[in-house]
Design an enzyme around this catalytic site. Structure first.
Site, PDB file in Angstrom:
ATOM      1  N   CYS A 246       0.895  -1.171   0.000  1.00 24.18           N
ATOM      2  CA  CYS A 246       0.000   0.000   0.000  1.00 24.18           C
ATOM      3  C   CYS A 246       0.920   1.203   0.000  1.00 24.18           C
ATOM      4  O   CYS A 246       1.226   1.774   1.046  1.00 24.18           O
ATOM      5  CB  CYS A 246      -0.871  -0.017   1.259  1.00 24.18           C
ATOM      6  N   PRO A 249       1.791   7.823  -0.849  1.00 22.80           N
ATOM      7  CA  PRO A 249       2.439   8.522  -1.967  1.00 22.80           C
ATOM      8  C   PRO A 249       3.864   8.054  -2.274  1.00 22.80           C
ATOM      9  O   PRO A 249       4.503   8.620  -3.161  1.00 22.80           O
ATOM     10  CB  PRO A 249       2.435   9.974  -1.496  1.00 22.80           C
ATOM     11  N   GLY A 250       4.367   7.081  -1.550  1.00 25.29           N
ATOM     12  CA  GLY A 250       5.632   6.477  -1.973  1.00 25.29           C
ATOM     13  C   GLY A 250       6.842   6.874  -1.145  1.00 25.29           C
ATOM     14  O   GLY A 250       7.970   6.563  -1.527  1.00 25.29           O
ATOM     15  N   GLY A 251       6.639   7.540  -0.020  1.00 26.83           N
ATOM     16  CA  GLY A 251       7.781   7.931   0.812  1.00 26.83           C
ATOM     17  C   GLY A 251       8.624   6.722   1.201  1.00 26.83           C
ATOM     18  O   GLY A 251       9.849   6.739   1.071  1.00 26.83           O
ATOM     19  N   ASP A 297      -5.821  -3.672  -6.209  1.00 26.08           N
ATOM     20  CA  ASP A 297      -6.344  -3.910  -4.863  1.00 26.08           C
ATOM     21  C   ASP A 297      -5.494  -4.999  -4.211  1.00 26.08           C
ATOM     22  O   ASP A 297      -5.584  -6.173  -4.585  1.00 26.08           O
ATOM     23  CB  ASP A 297      -7.816  -4.340  -4.960  1.00 26.08           C
ATOM     24  N   ASP A 325       2.237  -1.065   5.025  1.00 25.58           N
ATOM     25  CA  ASP A 325       1.990   0.218   5.708  1.00 25.58           C
ATOM     26  C   ASP A 325       0.632   0.678   5.180  1.00 25.58           C
ATOM     27  O   ASP A 325       0.542   1.590   4.378  1.00 25.58           O
ATOM     28  CB  ASP A 325       3.118   1.198   5.335  1.00 25.58           C
ATOM     29  N   CYS A 375       0.048   4.641  11.251  1.00 16.53           N
ATOM     30  CA  CYS A 375       0.238   5.942  11.903  1.00 16.53           C
ATOM     31  C   CYS A 375      -0.961   6.209  12.796  1.00 16.53           C
ATOM     32  O   CYS A 375      -1.533   7.282  12.779  1.00 16.53           O
ATOM     33  CB  CYS A 375       0.451   7.051  10.875  1.00 16.53           C
TER      34      CYS A 375
HETATM   35  C1  LIG Z   1      -0.756   4.979   5.066  1.00 13.13           C
HETATM   36  S1  LIG Z   1      -0.987   5.125   3.392  1.00 13.13           S
HETATM   37  C2  LIG Z   1       0.523   4.504   2.759  1.00 13.13           C
HETATM   38  C3  LIG Z   1       1.652   5.471   2.873  1.00 13.13           C
HETATM   39  C4  LIG Z   1       2.887   5.003   2.131  1.00 13.13           C
HETATM   40  N1  LIG Z   1       3.303   3.698   2.595  1.00 13.13           N
HETATM   41  C5  LIG Z   1       4.017   5.981   2.241  1.00 13.13           C
HETATM   42  O1  LIG Z   1       4.860   5.822   3.133  1.00 13.13           O
HETATM   43  O2  LIG Z   1       4.079   6.918   1.449  1.00 13.13           O
HETATM   44  C6  LIG Z   1      -2.064   3.791   3.043  1.00 13.13           C
HETATM   45  C7  LIG Z   1      -2.303   3.570   1.579  1.00 13.13           C
HETATM   46  O3  LIG Z   1      -3.046   2.354   1.458  1.00 13.13           O
HETATM   47  C8  LIG Z   1      -3.766   2.449   0.252  1.00 13.13           C
HETATM   48  N2  LIG Z   1      -4.769   1.389   0.197  1.00 13.13           N
HETATM   49  C9  LIG Z   1      -5.936   1.305   0.883  1.00 13.13           C
HETATM   50  N3  LIG Z   1      -6.582   0.166   0.559  1.00 13.13           N
HETATM   51  C10 LIG Z   1      -5.814  -0.473  -0.349  1.00 13.13           C
HETATM   52  C11 LIG Z   1      -5.951  -1.687  -1.073  1.00 13.13           C
HETATM   53  N4  LIG Z   1      -7.018  -2.474  -0.903  1.00 13.13           N
HETATM   54  N5  LIG Z   1      -4.963  -2.039  -1.932  1.00 13.13           N
HETATM   55  C12 LIG Z   1      -3.869  -1.256  -2.097  1.00 13.13           C
HETATM   56  N6  LIG Z   1      -3.699  -0.091  -1.446  1.00 13.13           N
HETATM   57  C13 LIG Z   1      -4.650   0.296  -0.575  1.00 13.13           C
HETATM   58  C14 LIG Z   1      -4.319   3.851   0.321  1.00 13.13           C
HETATM   59  O4  LIG Z   1      -4.717   4.263  -0.961  1.00 13.13           O
HETATM   60  C15 LIG Z   1      -3.132   4.637   0.883  1.00 13.13           C
HETATM   61  O5  LIG Z   1      -2.396   5.223  -0.150  1.00 13.13           O
END
Ligand SMILES: C[S@@+](CC[C@H](N)C(=O)[O-])C[C@H]1O[C@@H](n2cnc3c(N)ncnc32)[C@H](O)[C@@H]1O
Length: 453
Positions: A246, A249-251, A297, A325, A375
């Site tokens: 997940c 934004p890719g950090g 997904d 994450d 978080c």
């Molecule tokens: C906490 S953020 C991730 C932050 C990222 N790891 C970073 O450090 O930049 C959670 C992410 O999970 C994604 N997400 C939620 N449900 C998902 C799914 N079923 N499959 C893939 N991604 C999912 C959301 O779109 C969101 O971008």
């Protein structure tokens, strides 16, 4: 001391969170005043961390000293323009490649101006972490406000201000600092063209922190300290096959990619193309071209009949390391003044997290490493998720983390003391010492190993 109010939650979420945290604290330290600890936590969540952390790009071909000098010079220029005293800027003593900028605040002696500008909640929270006010964030300002006017900036934490308002009740707003208008009221609210860019440059913010917009974006990535710990805990190795489930934004994807030095295979998934575009943009900033990104997904990312080379879904056991994450209630974010999430919504996360976790366990090769992080500060999404994972997957065990800067995990019935020691919880207000490792957002990390047999 702070002039900022504590985080406000809906009564049902507040009760739920408070009860579950008090229950856990009662288990581990019955003598402690749990209510006072909870009050301290929500007060801290309402304030920004006093440190800004910037992860440096190890692939930039610059020495450590060189990177620090460039960042110092850029920030000094910005602070000098604003007439502020230069901050202390240094490398973190434990977390590799992490520059820390000390902040200051709150400045409780600021004199308020007669002209008052109201900004929306997101904008107000960004100002508390060093941003200027972007024009789109301005909700209201006085009639006749012109460019160069000295103004006081207030955050509309309760969403009561209508766009274009000229007056507001001070009691319902939170003061975040003083600034200079860069755009007139006329242009903001009476012109046909939409206005973008800086609307108010902050000259005397309540909390002083560097403005990160366009700050050496090819050399540094602003990232909260616990998020940087996640990348190091995953400990990616060159040549491995790694999945960031997940990723947007890719950090963390960009961090993993730089630790792999572009050698190996790194797959990043998120649920929409717009989310994937954000990962691509961040990867481009650091010129990292080997990351495979797919809108997908991740709850369906494993299947028995997949091929090894293409995109998702993938066959079981395909990845050496996986980062999950994933989506969470994000209640650890700071500063956060008002969060109106319903209890139903809060309770929906563990189910989603477990679905994603199940896929991660399948996709991980025997002997592989899975890092789970959030978080947020709820028990259900953190320690209780870990307990469920250990009880559900006999192939999993917890591993110790390097570095370990947070607290150990909280008590929950069934989780052993040894396992709690291996978890890493960043809980604002928990520690009286103010340091870059303690004054952070709320965050949780668990590192699992999958047995080889
Ligand atoms: C906490 S953020 C991730 C932050 C990222 N790891 C970073 O450090 O930049 C959670 C992410 O999970 C994604 N997400 C939620 N449900 C998902 C799914 N079923 N499959 C893939 N991604 C999912 C959301 O779109 C969101 O971008």
């Amino acid at each position: 001391m702070s002039s900022l109010p504590p985080l406000v939650l809906t009564p049902e979420v507040n009760n739920h969170l408070k009860c579950s945290l008090l229950q856990s604290w009662q288990l581990s330290s019955p003598q402690e005043d749990g209510s006072a600890k909870y009050d301290k936590l929500v007060r801290k969540l309402g304030t920004p961390p006093l440190f800004t952390t910037l992860r440096t790009n190890p692939m930039a071909g610059r020495t450590h000293k060189d990177l620090l000098d460039v960042v110092k010079a850029e920030i000094a220029k910005n602070y000098n323009e604003k007439g502020w005293q230069e901050p202390c800027i240094y490398y973190h003593s434990v977390v590799k490649n992490l520059i820390v900028v000390d902040g200051r605040g709150p400045d409780l002696d600021l004199q308020k101006h007669d002209k008052q500008v109201v900004v929306d909640l997101a904008c107000g929270m960004a100002v508390l972490r060093g941003a200027d006010v972007f024009a789109q964030g301005i909700m209201g300002c006085p009639l006749g406000m012109s460019e160069e006017d000295a103004v006081s900036v207030y955050c509309d934490v309760n969403h009561t201000c209508l766009k274009g308002a000229t007056k507001f009740q001070e009691g319902s707003m939170v003061f975040v600092g003083n600034g200079t208008a860069r755009v007139s009221r006329e242009k903001l609210f009476c012109s046909k063209e939409s206005v973008s860019g800086v609307g108010i440059s902050m000259t005397q913010p309540l909390f002083e922190a560097p403005c990160l917009t366009d700050l050496c974006s090819d050399l540094i990535f602003p990232q909260n300290l616990p998020s940087v710990v996640v990348g190091q805990t995953l400990d990616p190795k060159q040549g491995e096959t790694i999945l960031d489930m997940c990723a947007s934004p890719g950090g963390k994807t960009v961090h993993i990619a730089s630790l792999m030095a572009e050698k190996g295979r790194l797959v990043a998934l998120d649920k929409s193309q717009a989310k994937i575009d954000k990962i691509k943009k961040n990867a481009e900033n650091w010129n990292l071209n080997f990351i495979e990104t797919y809108p997908f997904d991740a709850r369906r990312s494993c299947t028995d009949s997949a091929d090894l080379c293409g995109g998702p879904p993938y066959p079981p056991g395909m990845f050496d390391r996986i980062l999950l994450d994933g989506p969470c209630s994000a209640l650890g974010q700071r500063p956060s003044s008002n969060n109106q999430m319903s209890l139903k919504s809060l309770k929906s996360y563990p189910c989603l997290q477990r679905q994603l976790f199940q896929q991660a366990v399948k996709l991980l090769r025997p002997g592989g490493t899975l890092v789970y992080s959030t978080c947020t500060i709820t028990m259900e999404e953190n320690e209780e998720l870990v307990l469920w994972a250990l009880q559900t997957f006999s192939c999993l065990s917890l591993a110790t983390m390097e570095p370990h800067l947070g607290n150990k995990g909280r008590a929950c019935a069934g989780l052993s003391g040894e396992d709690r020691d291996k978890l890493q919880l960043f809980l604002p207000g928990c520690d009286d010492q103010i340091s870059p490792g303690t004054d952070t957002i709320g965050f949780f990390i668990a590192k699992f190993l999958k047995s080889s047999s």
